[in-house]
Design a protein around this motif. Structure first.
Motif, PDB file in Angstrom:
ATOM      1  N   THR A   1       0.858  -1.182   0.000  1.00 49.55           N
ATOM      2  CA  THR A   1       0.000   0.000   0.000  1.00 49.55           C
ATOM      3  C   THR A   1       0.897   1.236   0.000  1.00 49.55           C
TER       4      THR A   1
ATOM      5  N   GLU B   1      -3.717  -5.599 -12.179  1.00 45.42           N
ATOM      6  CA  GLU B   1      -5.094  -5.199 -12.449  1.00 45.42           C
ATOM      7  C   GLU B   1      -5.496  -5.582 -13.867  1.00 45.42           C
TER       8      GLU B   1
ATOM      9  N   GLN C   1      -5.026  -5.807   5.545  1.00 46.58           N
ATOM     10  CA  GLN C   1      -6.315  -5.969   4.877  1.00 46.58           C
ATOM     11  C   GLN C   1      -6.134  -6.047   3.369  1.00 46.58           C
ATOM     12  N   HIS C   2      -5.194  -5.276   2.858  1.00 44.43           N
ATOM     13  CA  HIS C   2      -4.920  -5.320   1.416  1.00 44.43           C
ATOM     14  C   HIS C   2      -4.407  -6.704   1.014  1.00 44.43           C
TER      15      HIS C   2
ATOM     16  N   LEU D   1      -5.174  -9.506   2.465  1.00 45.72           N
ATOM     17  CA  LEU D   1      -6.346 -10.387   2.474  1.00 45.72           C
ATOM     18  C   LEU D   1      -7.191 -10.189   1.220  1.00 45.72           C
ATOM     19  N   ASP D   2      -7.378  -8.931   0.834  1.00 43.51           N
ATOM     20  CA  ASP D   2      -8.168  -8.641  -0.366  1.00 43.51           C
ATOM     21  C   ASP D   2      -7.506  -9.238  -1.608  1.00 43.51           C
ATOM     22  N   MET D   3      -6.200  -9.087  -1.706  1.00 45.94           N
ATOM     23  CA  MET D   3      -5.477  -9.607  -2.871  1.00 45.94           C
ATOM     24  C   MET D   3      -5.500 -11.136  -2.899  1.00 45.94           C
ATOM     25  N   SER D   4      -5.477 -11.748  -1.713  1.00 45.21           N
ATOM     26  CA  SER D   4      -5.458 -13.215  -1.655  1.00 45.21           C
ATOM     27  C   SER D   4      -6.760 -13.829  -2.150  1.00 45.21           C
ATOM     28  N   GLU D   5      -7.822 -13.028  -2.234  1.00 49.07           N
ATOM     29  CA  GLU D   5      -9.101 -13.528  -2.730  1.00 49.07           C
ATOM     30  C   GLU D   5      -9.146 -13.595  -4.256  1.00 49.07           C
ATOM     31  N   ARG D   6      -8.212 -12.963  -4.898  1.00 47.50           N
ATOM     32  CA  ARG D   6      -8.203 -12.969  -6.357  1.00 47.50           C
ATOM     33  C   ARG D   6      -7.768 -14.342  -6.879  1.00 47.50           C
TER      34      ARG D   6
ATOM     35  N   ARG E   1      -3.941 -17.403   4.460  1.00 48.54           N
ATOM     36  CA  ARG E   1      -4.956 -16.364   4.641  1.00 48.54           C
ATOM     37  C   ARG E   1      -5.414 -16.316   6.099  1.00 48.54           C
TER      38      ARG E   1
END
Length: 279
Positions: free
Chosen positions: A119, A152, A183-184, A186-191, A263
């Motif tokens: 970030t 992206e 948190q970022h 975690l968000d990226m790991s969902e991709r 995660r």
């Protein structure tokens, strides 16, 4: 005592000059790379890379070469080459070009998150700790933030990173920024095209314990690597060297937690971070 040859310095670029001198000294000694390796006790391929300018070697190796060649000024040339950052910058620029063209990426981090997952707040604190400030700091933060665009879009390359547990144990001073960074992750790991794995302390000793590495799979099928420590980076293109690094990377992957367990690991760390009032 044999007469010592004066260093000619035909090349003005320090690393090229150093490599050139190594080639000339060995030619005068009339020994092969293999013979040199046998006599000095180092892998002969190291001397080949030094003569090609791919690496400058360690001061211990250069001291041994200086004694063998009876050339005490060789260490002074090495110091000039080590102080020159031009080639490192050129290698990094070349790496950035290859990264933008890569069809897949694999990464390992020892102590700092990869730039692709940082970030702006994380990047700022890490870069500031390295001595950057003012306008230069702002420029580097913006440049690092722009790199995240690589992951992206529909054509983003698959990306996998293995993070040493020490990466996540080294918190930012600003707890709000640290929460945002976790948190970022975690968000990226969902991709579906991003895999994040944690190498826990319990895995014990492992290779690459002092080196970050990124592997780039290129459109022509080749794989290259970029290794980096706190002081310098090196683009590795020789297939045998890349393969050796890949074997170590594969062993790390076997020791790391699965993406699902990783995660959960990050989530537990996020829950442990104290909340700070916004300023």
């Amino acid at each position: 005592m044999p007469q010592r040859r004066v260093i000619t310095g035909r090349s003005q670029e320090p690393r090229q000059r150093f490599a050139e001198e190594l080639r000339l000294l060995r030619a005068e000694k009339k020994v092969s790379l293999r013979q040199l390796g046998e006599r000095l006790g180092w892998d002969w391929s190291l001397f080949g890379k030094m003569e090609k300018g791919q690496t400058i070697g360690s001061p211990e190796v250069v001291e041994a070469l200086g004694l063998y060649y009876d050339c005490p000024l060789l260490l002074a040339l090495w110091e000039l080459a080590a102080a020159d950052k031009t080639q490192f910058k050129e290698q990094y620029q070349r790496y950035m070009t290859l990264e933008a063209e890569a069809v897949s990426l694999w990464h390992f981090a020892v102590s700092v998150l990869p730039g692709l997952l940082q970030t702006p707040g994380y990047a700022r604190e890490v870069l500031a700790a390295g001595g950057l400030k003012g306008k230069q700091l702002n420029q580097q933060v913006e440049a690092r933030d722009s790199r995240r665009d690589l992951l992206e879009g529909e054509n983003a390359p698959p990306f996998r990173t293995i993070l040493s547990e020490s990466v996540l144990r080294t918190r930012l001073r600003n707890m709000n920024e640290w929460r945002g960074q976790l948190q970022h992750l975690l968000d990226m790991s969902e991709r579906p095209d991003v895999a994040i794995q944690i190498l826990p302390f319990s895995a014990g000793p492992y290779g690459l314990d002092s080196t970050d590495v990124m592997f780039l799979r290129l459109t022509d099928g080749r794989t290259v690597a970029y290794t980096e420590n706190a002081h310098r980076g090196e683009l590795v293109t020789e297939s045998a060297d890349v393969e050796r690094l890949q074997r170590v990377y594969d062993s790390l992957r076997d020791l790391a937690l699965s993406p699902v367990e990783s995660r959960k690991f990050v989530l537990r760390m996020l829950e442990e971070v104290p909340c700070e009032p916004s300023t």
